[in-house]
Design an enzyme around this catalytic site. Structure first.
Site, PDB file in Angstrom:
ATOM      1  N   HIS A   1       0.802  -1.166  -0.052  1.00  0.00           N
ATOM      2  CA  HIS A   1      -0.123   0.006  -0.028  1.00  0.00           C
ATOM      3  C   HIS A   1       0.871   1.233  -0.046  1.00  0.00           C
ATOM      4  CE1 HIS A   1      -3.416   2.677   1.120  1.00  0.00           C
ATOM      5  NE2 HIS A   1      -2.537   3.312   1.844  1.00  0.00           N
ATOM      6  N   GLU A   2       1.782   1.071   0.983  1.00  0.00           N
ATOM      7  CA  GLU A   2       2.653   2.512   0.934  1.00  0.00           C
ATOM      8  C   GLU A   2       3.563   2.589  -0.254  1.00  0.00           C
ATOM      9  OE1 GLU A   2       2.171   4.441   3.191  1.00  0.00           O
ATOM     10  OE2 GLU A   2       1.048   3.109   4.309  1.00  0.00           O
TER      11      GLU A   2
ATOM     12  N   HIS B   1       1.403   4.423  -2.852  1.00  0.00           N
ATOM     13  CA  HIS B   1       1.714   6.107  -2.714  1.00  0.00           C
ATOM     14  C   HIS B   1       2.836   6.487  -3.623  1.00  0.00           C
ATOM     15  CE1 HIS B   1      -1.846   6.522  -0.210  1.00  0.00           C
ATOM     16  NE2 HIS B   1      -1.219   5.642   0.901  1.00  0.00           N
TER      17      HIS B   1
END
Length: 228
Positions: A98-99, A102
Site C-alpha cells: 500500500h505504501e 503511494h
C-alpha cells in the site's frame, strides 16, 4: 454557552470512528499472525515492488510504533513500522505494498495526491483555529457571528482534505493488490487476506470523513442559532 444541542450529532460519528479503528486493529492483528507462502518481509516486499517499477531513489526505513506506516514524498522514503518492516505476514505484505502504491502515485503525478499535499497548510490552519473561532464567537454577541463564519470557512478546508484523501487511499490499495498478485508476492487466497486488511484500513478514512462532515453540520447549526 458551553453546550449546544447539535453536539448530539457527533455521537454517531464518534461511534463509527471507534468501530472502524477497532475493526482495522482486529483485522490487522489477525492477518499479522498468518505468514505468507513466499516468506518475504515487508521491507523485501517494498523493495521488490519499487525495483520492478523502476523506482530506485526511494529508501525503505523502519519506524517505531504500530500502524505508523507511511510514505514521505519530501524525503523520498517509505517508512514501515518495525513489525511490518521485519514481518513476513499477509498484513505486512499488504501494508508495505500500500505504501508503495503511494510512491507510484507520486512518480506518476497522481492529481488527488498532489491536491491533498497542497491542502496541508490550510488544513492545519482550519483544524487548529476553525473550532476556536467558532466557539469563541458564541460569547461575542452580534460580532461573534463573523468569527463563527470565518471559523466555518477555515474548517471547510479540513472537509475537502478528507474527501480528497479517499480516492488517494483507495487508489493506493488498488495498486497494491494488483502488484502483489502480479508479482506473485501473495498467492491464491492470500490475496483475500490482504484485501481485507486494506479494506478495513480504508474504512477508517471513510469514517473520519463522515465525522468531519458531521462536525461541519454542527458548526453551521451553531452559526444559524447565533444568527437567530
Amino acid at each position: 454557552m458551553f453546550f449546544h444541542w447539535s453536539y448530539l450529532l457527533l455521537i454517531p460519528g464518534m461511534i463509527l470512528v471507534f468501530w472502524a479503528q477497532q475493526r482495522v486493529q482486529n483485522t490487522y492483528r489477525k492477518y499479522s499472525e498468518i505468514p505468507s507462502r513466499m516468506g518475504m518481509t515487508g521491507a523485501e516486499v517494498a523493495k521488490m515492488i519499487l525495483d520492478r517499477m523502476g523506482v530506485y531513489d526511494v529508501s525503505i526505513e523502519p519506524v517505531a510504533g504500530e500502524l505508523t506506516d507511511h510514505y514521505d514524498p519530501s524525503a523520498k522514503a517509505v517508512r514501515l513500522s518495525e513489525v511490518v518492516y521485519g514481518s513476513s505476514s499477509l498484513a505486512a505484505a499488504a501494508v508495505a505494498a500500500h505504501e508503495c502504491g503511494h510512491v507510484l502515485q507520486d512518480v506518476k503525478g497522481y492529481v488527488p495526491m498532489n491536491v491533498r499535499a497542497a491542502l496541508v497548510p490550510a488544513v492545519n490552519l482550519g483544524a487548529n483555529f476553525g473550532p476556536l473561532l467558532i466557539m469563541g464567537g458564541l460569547f461575542l454577541g452580534a460580532l461573534g457571528g463573523v468569527f463563527i463564519k470565518i471559523g466555518i470557512a477555515l474548517f471547510a478546508a479540513v472537509i475537502v482534505f478528507h474527501l480528497v484523501t479517499l480516492p488517494v487511499e483507495f487508489d493506493a490499495s488498488s495498486r497494491a493488490l494488483r502488484l502483489i498478485d502480479e508479482l506473485g508476492i501473495l498467492q491464491g487466497e492470500e490475496n483475500q487476506g490482504a484485501r481485507k486488511v486494506l479494506n478495513a484500513a480504508a474504512f477508517t478514512y471513510v469514517a473520519t470523513a463522515l465525522y468531519a462532515l458531521l462536525q461541519l453540520v454542527q458548526y453551521i447549526l451553531i452559526a444559524l442559532g447565533q444568527r437567530d
